[in-house]
Design a protein around this motif. Sequence first.
Motif, PDB file in Angstrom:
ATOM      1  N   PRO A  73      15.029  75.292 -21.236  1.00 23.56           N
ATOM      2  CA  PRO A  73      14.352  75.410 -22.530  1.00 23.56           C
ATOM      3  C   PRO A  73      15.344  75.177 -23.659  1.00 23.56           C
ATOM      4  O   PRO A  73      16.540  75.451 -23.520  1.00 23.56           O
ATOM      5  N   LEU A  75      17.012  76.446 -26.066  1.00 26.02           N
ATOM      6  CA  LEU A  75      17.538  77.617 -26.744  1.00 26.02           C
ATOM      7  C   LEU A  75      18.984  77.362 -27.105  1.00 26.02           C
ATOM      8  O   LEU A  75      19.828  77.182 -26.245  1.00 26.02           O
ATOM      9  N   LEU A  78      22.185  78.758 -25.171  1.00 23.72           N
ATOM     10  CA  LEU A  78      21.841  79.232 -23.820  1.00 23.72           C
ATOM     11  C   LEU A  78      22.798  78.668 -22.797  1.00 23.72           C
ATOM     12  O   LEU A  78      23.198  79.354 -21.863  1.00 23.72           O
ATOM     13  N   LEU A 322      17.653  85.962 -25.150  1.00 23.62           N
ATOM     14  CA  LEU A 322      16.647  86.459 -24.219  1.00 23.62           C
ATOM     15  C   LEU A 322      15.329  86.735 -24.916  1.00 23.62           C
ATOM     16  O   LEU A 322      14.261  86.609 -24.325  1.00 23.62           O
ATOM     17  N   LYS A 324      13.891  84.969 -26.924  1.00 23.49           N
ATOM     18  CA  LYS A 324      13.132  83.729 -27.042  1.00 23.49           C
ATOM     19  C   LYS A 324      12.463  83.325 -25.733  1.00 23.49           C
ATOM     20  O   LYS A 324      11.644  82.407 -25.711  1.00 23.49           O
ATOM     21  N   LEU A 325      12.828  83.967 -24.636  1.00 27.38           N
ATOM     22  CA  LEU A 325      12.202  83.637 -23.357  1.00 27.38           C
ATOM     23  C   LEU A 325      10.816  84.263 -23.279  1.00 27.38           C
ATOM     24  O   LEU A 325      10.578  85.334 -23.836  1.00 27.38           O
ATOM     25  N   ARG A 336      11.506  89.062 -18.630  1.00 22.67           N
ATOM     26  CA  ARG A 336      11.581  87.745 -19.264  1.00 22.67           C
ATOM     27  C   ARG A 336      11.863  86.700 -18.188  1.00 22.67           C
ATOM     28  O   ARG A 336      12.608  86.950 -17.237  1.00 22.67           O
ATOM     29  N   LEU A 338      13.063  82.738 -17.194  1.00 17.76           N
ATOM     30  CA  LEU A 338      13.730  81.475 -17.509  1.00 17.76           C
ATOM     31  C   LEU A 338      13.446  80.505 -16.371  1.00 17.76           C
ATOM     32  O   LEU A 338      13.688  80.824 -15.207  1.00 17.76           O
ATOM     33  N   THR A 339      12.912  79.334 -16.690  1.00 14.44           N
ATOM     34  CA  THR A 339      12.590  78.363 -15.652  1.00 14.44           C
ATOM     35  C   THR A 339      13.190  77.010 -15.986  1.00 14.44           C
ATOM     36  O   THR A 339      13.323  76.631 -17.149  1.00 14.44           O
ATOM     37  N   SER A 344      14.557  79.238 -11.044  1.00 13.89           N
ATOM     38  CA  SER A 344      13.855  80.225 -11.855  1.00 13.89           C
ATOM     39  C   SER A 344      14.706  81.485 -11.892  1.00 13.89           C
ATOM     40  O   SER A 344      15.387  81.814 -10.911  1.00 13.89           O
TER      41      SER A 344
END
Length: 369
Positions: A73, A75, A78, A322, A324-325, A336, A338-339, A344
């Motif tokens: 993503p 971010l 990140l 985090l 934003k996840l 949360r 994250l993928t 994942s």
Amino acid sequence: MSVLKSRPVLRWLVPVTAVVTVIGGGAALGTFAAQAEPSLPPRTAAQLLVDLQTSRLEGLSGTVVQRADLGLPPLAGLVAGDGPDGLLTGTHTLRVWHSGPDRQRIALVDTLGERDVIRNGRDVWAWNSRSNTATHRTLPEGAGGTGSPELPVTPGEAADRALAAISPSTEVSVGRSATVAGRDAYELVLAPRDAASLVHQVRIAIDARQHVPLRFEVFADGSDKPAFEMAFTQVSYARPDAEQFTFNPPPGVKVTEETAGNKPADAPGKRPAHGERPDVRTVGESWATVVVARLDGAGTPADRAGTAPAGDGSTGDPAALLGKLPKVSGDWGSGRLLTGKLFSALLTDDGRLIAGAVTPERLYEVARG
């Protein structure tokens, strides 16, 4: 089954601390473009595995290009571009030299400087031209290699890890022949049988004469383009000259002698294996392996993410990132998620990190259990 576990030929790579470069603009992806298939004598998958097991490499030098598009993503902060995680995005180029089990060198060059890791016998040097600093350490007697990297930096290292996963959970076949770095190559294809795996296929191009992996590609489910690939764009099997492994500190360089007492706590050599850490365990096996880690106290950092101040995340503050996840919840709890295309990660509000190259549904099953 691990056909390379006992073979030291390709276990000569640098510590993860050296894998830190991002090429400005990147190497041309055209170097990975398909060429006409060479005409090679037929070989079975079993024969190719034996080729890898029995190959003997005395010398090698070349250029490796790596490209990663893991679908992370957007971010900010990140994935740090100036650390090992920088290899998770973009395109990277490095030069490698190998001359037997105790002489190796890897040079990573970007637009702002060069970083080298050199092993010459028991001496290991790491040099950063940007900061004009170097570290030196002496390996113990009988040490085999410069470290145990967390991320592969050559097709051979990547192939070694993939082949270690071969088991009844893996379908092994032969793909199309190819030309890589001007060398004719066979293609070995590994496909997970477990539907929970996000990996569709791993393809390894193997030099038809030298039996050395020249290209390594990982395809995610539902994609016809590699999410991760690395390949030699130029390779020579001549033994490099001895001076390639001699480090002469440049004028003004600050040299740090690294010992057990001053080695950074987060250096690869200091990190205990999962089996030695009570706060880290694995669930499942092969392609569907999931790692479960207990973070520093319940509610950290996933709990803090919910109260993190809004912002663009450019500061790199973990809680802000985090936050934003996307939030997820179920009968396993909440947290949360994250993928990416190939992995994942679930950060639960009770302080667990659960991650693997599997679907989120598999992570939820582990969290529930």
